[in-house]
Design a protein around this motif. Structure first.
Motif, mmCIF file in Angstrom:
data_model
loop_
_atom_site.group_PDB
_atom_site.id
_atom_site.type_symbol
_atom_site.label_atom_id
_atom_site.label_comp_id
_atom_site.label_asym_id
_atom_site.label_seq_id
_atom_site.Cartn_x
_atom_site.Cartn_y
_atom_site.Cartn_z
ATOM 1 N N LEU A 53 0.824 -1.207 0.000
ATOM 2 C CA LEU A 53 0.000 0.000 0.000
ATOM 3 C C LEU A 53 0.860 1.260 0.000
ATOM 4 C CD1 LEU A 53 -2.767 -1.150 2.496
ATOM 5 C CD2 LEU A 53 -3.127 -0.552 0.095
ATOM 6 N N PHE A 54 1.943 1.253 0.754
ATOM 7 C CA PHE A 54 2.801 2.431 0.785
ATOM 8 C C PHE A 54 3.499 2.655 -0.553
ATOM 9 C CE2 PHE A 54 2.517 2.630 5.457
ATOM 10 C CZ PHE A 54 2.405 4.011 5.610
ATOM 11 N N LYS A 58 2.889 6.098 -2.681
ATOM 12 C CA LYS A 58 4.000 6.955 -3.109
ATOM 13 C C LYS A 58 3.953 7.254 -4.602
ATOM 14 C CE LYS A 58 8.940 7.600 -2.476
ATOM 15 N NZ LYS A 58 10.127 7.152 -1.736
ATOM 16 N N HIS A 59 3.436 6.312 -5.390
ATOM 17 C CA HIS A 59 3.464 6.463 -6.844
ATOM 18 C C HIS A 59 2.131 6.879 -7.454
ATOM 19 C CE1 HIS A 59 7.037 3.849 -6.090
ATOM 20 N NE2 HIS A 59 7.560 4.686 -6.974
ATOM 21 N N ASN A 62 -3.013 10.531 -8.669
ATOM 22 C CA ASN A 62 -4.370 11.065 -8.520
ATOM 23 C C ASN A 62 -4.685 11.249 -7.027
ATOM 24 O OD1 ASN A 62 -7.363 10.741 -8.008
ATOM 25 N ND2 ASN A 62 -7.373 10.944 -10.229
ATOM 26 N N PRO A 63 -4.944 12.482 -6.583
ATOM 27 C CA PRO A 63 -5.173 12.709 -5.148
ATOM 28 C C PRO A 63 -6.334 11.909 -4.570
ATOM 29 C CG PRO A 63 -4.767 14.784 -6.266
ATOM 30 C CD PRO A 63 -4.933 13.755 -7.343
ATOM 31 N N ASP A 64 -7.419 11.753 -5.349
ATOM 32 C CA ASP A 64 -8.568 11.000 -4.836
ATOM 33 C C ASP A 64 -8.234 9.525 -4.674
ATOM 34 O OD1 ASP A 64 -10.150 13.274 -4.736
ATOM 35 O OD2 ASP A 64 -10.883 13.011 -6.781
ATOM 36 N N ALA A 65 -7.535 8.955 -5.658
ATOM 37 C CA ALA A 65 -7.123 7.559 -5.550
ATOM 38 C C ALA A 65 -6.141 7.376 -4.401
ATOM 39 C CB ALA A 65 -6.491 7.095 -6.861
ATOM 40 N N ALA A 66 -5.246 8.338 -4.229
ATOM 41 C CA ALA A 66 -4.275 8.267 -3.134
ATOM 42 C C ALA A 66 -4.979 8.312 -1.781
ATOM 43 C CB ALA A 66 -3.270 9.406 -3.251
ATOM 44 N N ARG A 67 -6.033 9.117 -1.706
ATOM 45 C CA ARG A 67 -6.787 9.188 -0.450
ATOM 46 C C ARG A 67 -7.398 7.830 -0.101
ATOM 47 N NH1 ARG A 67 -10.125 12.842 -1.936
ATOM 48 N NH2 ARG A 67 -8.592 14.490 -1.598
ATOM 49 N N GLY A 68 -7.875 7.121 -1.119
ATOM 50 C CA GLY A 68 -8.416 5.788 -0.881
ATOM 51 C C GLY A 68 -7.356 4.826 -0.378
ATOM 52 N N ILE A 69 -6.157 4.920 -0.929
ATOM 53 C CA ILE A 69 -5.051 4.071 -0.470
ATOM 54 C C ILE A 69 -4.685 4.419 0.974
ATOM 55 C CG2 ILE A 69 -2.631 3.460 -0.840
ATOM 56 C CD1 ILE A 69 -3.119 4.124 -3.846
ATOM 57 N N ALA A 70 -4.633 5.726 1.278
ATOM 58 C CA ALA A 70 -4.324 6.154 2.644
ATOM 59 C C ALA A 70 -5.357 5.621 3.627
ATOM 60 C CB ALA A 70 -4.262 7.679 2.708
ATOM 61 N N LEU A 182 6.100 10.086 1.948
ATOM 62 C CA LEU A 182 5.227 8.918 2.057
ATOM 63 C C LEU A 182 3.920 9.106 1.285
ATOM 64 C CD1 LEU A 182 5.681 8.503 5.908
ATOM 65 C CD2 LEU A 182 6.655 6.979 4.173
ATOM 66 N N TYR A 183 3.407 10.331 1.291
ATOM 67 C CA TYR A 183 2.067 10.635 0.771
ATOM 68 C C TYR A 183 2.166 11.920 -0.061
ATOM 69 C CZ TYR A 183 -3.098 11.086 1.265
ATOM 70 O OH TYR A 183 -4.454 11.191 1.047
ATOM 71 N N PRO A 184 2.750 11.832 -1.252
ATOM 72 C CA PRO A 184 3.124 13.031 -2.016
ATOM 73 C C PRO A 184 1.964 13.890 -2.504
ATOM 74 C CG PRO A 184 4.244 11.071 -2.854
ATOM 75 C CD PRO A 184 3.198 10.599 -1.909
ATOM 76 N N THR A 185 0.775 13.314 -2.689
ATOM 77 C CA THR A 185 -0.322 14.066 -3.306
ATOM 78 C C THR A 185 -1.209 14.781 -2.305
ATOM 79 O OG1 THR A 185 -1.767 12.126 -3.314
ATOM 80 C CG2 THR A 185 -0.395 12.492 -5.274
#
Length: 205
Positions: A53-54, A58-59, A62-70, A182-185
């Motif tokens: 997940l990390f 990191k890669h 898309n901020p919305d997709a990254a939020r889901g991963i977070a 860790l969470y660039p977006t």
């Protein structure tokens, strides 16, 4: 989303995740299909799932997709694997919501005593200490969170908030830099970093 909303995410979530076993499938054909359809993550350890997940976080651009991963990462952290710990955390959440901070601390102290490796126990107690204005105790718990899980971006946001509020802007900047590694977006983190960098640049000129 402010720095402390990152830090306080877990405390504000009052729902208890219940961990049950997968239902037995009667038909062999259905069982075979379930095995084929199951994600490989069903057979990995929590540490392996977090690593995956990390890497995705990191890669992900898309901020919305990254939020889901977070959010998935947060759920992994919240999974204590113990019904007793889950219940203590639920009681602590309820006490915090009712502003019964002493009772909440008792529940969190017990959760930490029973399972000192459970990162969310330390993180929630750090959050509560911050809310109560006990920055020294909050930082002590944040440091413990980061010893267990150096990638805990919620704890890094909490550290940045404490450093900024106590006038240690350069340390706050470093905490946000680590967060964004860790969470660039994350846009609010980007904004906080930019504001601090601008402030420090102004102080040096």
């Amino acid at each position: 989303m402010t720095a402390m909303r990152f830090f306080m995410f877990s405390t504000l979530c009052l729902s208890l995740v219940l961990f049950g076993s997968t239902p037995t499938v009667a038909l062999a054909q259905t069982a075979d299909k379930a095995s084929m359809d199951a994600s490989s993550t069903a057979f990995t350890t929590p540490a392996e799932r977090l690593d995956k997940l990390f890497t995705e976080l990191k890669h992900e651009e898309n901020p919305d997709a990254a939020r889901g991963i977070a959010d998935q990462i947060r759920r992994e952290w919240q999974d204590s694997g113990s019904a007793t710990i889950n219940l203590l955390i639920q009681w602590a959440d309820k006490a915090i919501a009712e502003e019964k901070n002493a009772a909440a601390l008792d529940f969190l102290d017990e959760a930490i005593r029973l399972k000192p490796g459970y990162v969310e126990g330390w993180n929630r107690r750090a959050t509560l200490h911050f809310k109560m204005g006990n920055y020294r105790k909050s930082m002590s718990d944040i440091n413990q969170v980061l010893r267990i899980e150096p990638r805990h971006f919620g704890a890094l946001a909490g550290m940045a908030a404490i450093m900024a509020q106590t006038g240690r802007d350069e340390m706050a900047l470093k905490a946000w830099e680590k967060f964004l590694e860790l969470y660039p977006t994350e846009r609010q983190a980007q904004k906080e970093l930019g504001n601090l960098a601008e402030k420090l640049t102004g102080q040096r000129t």
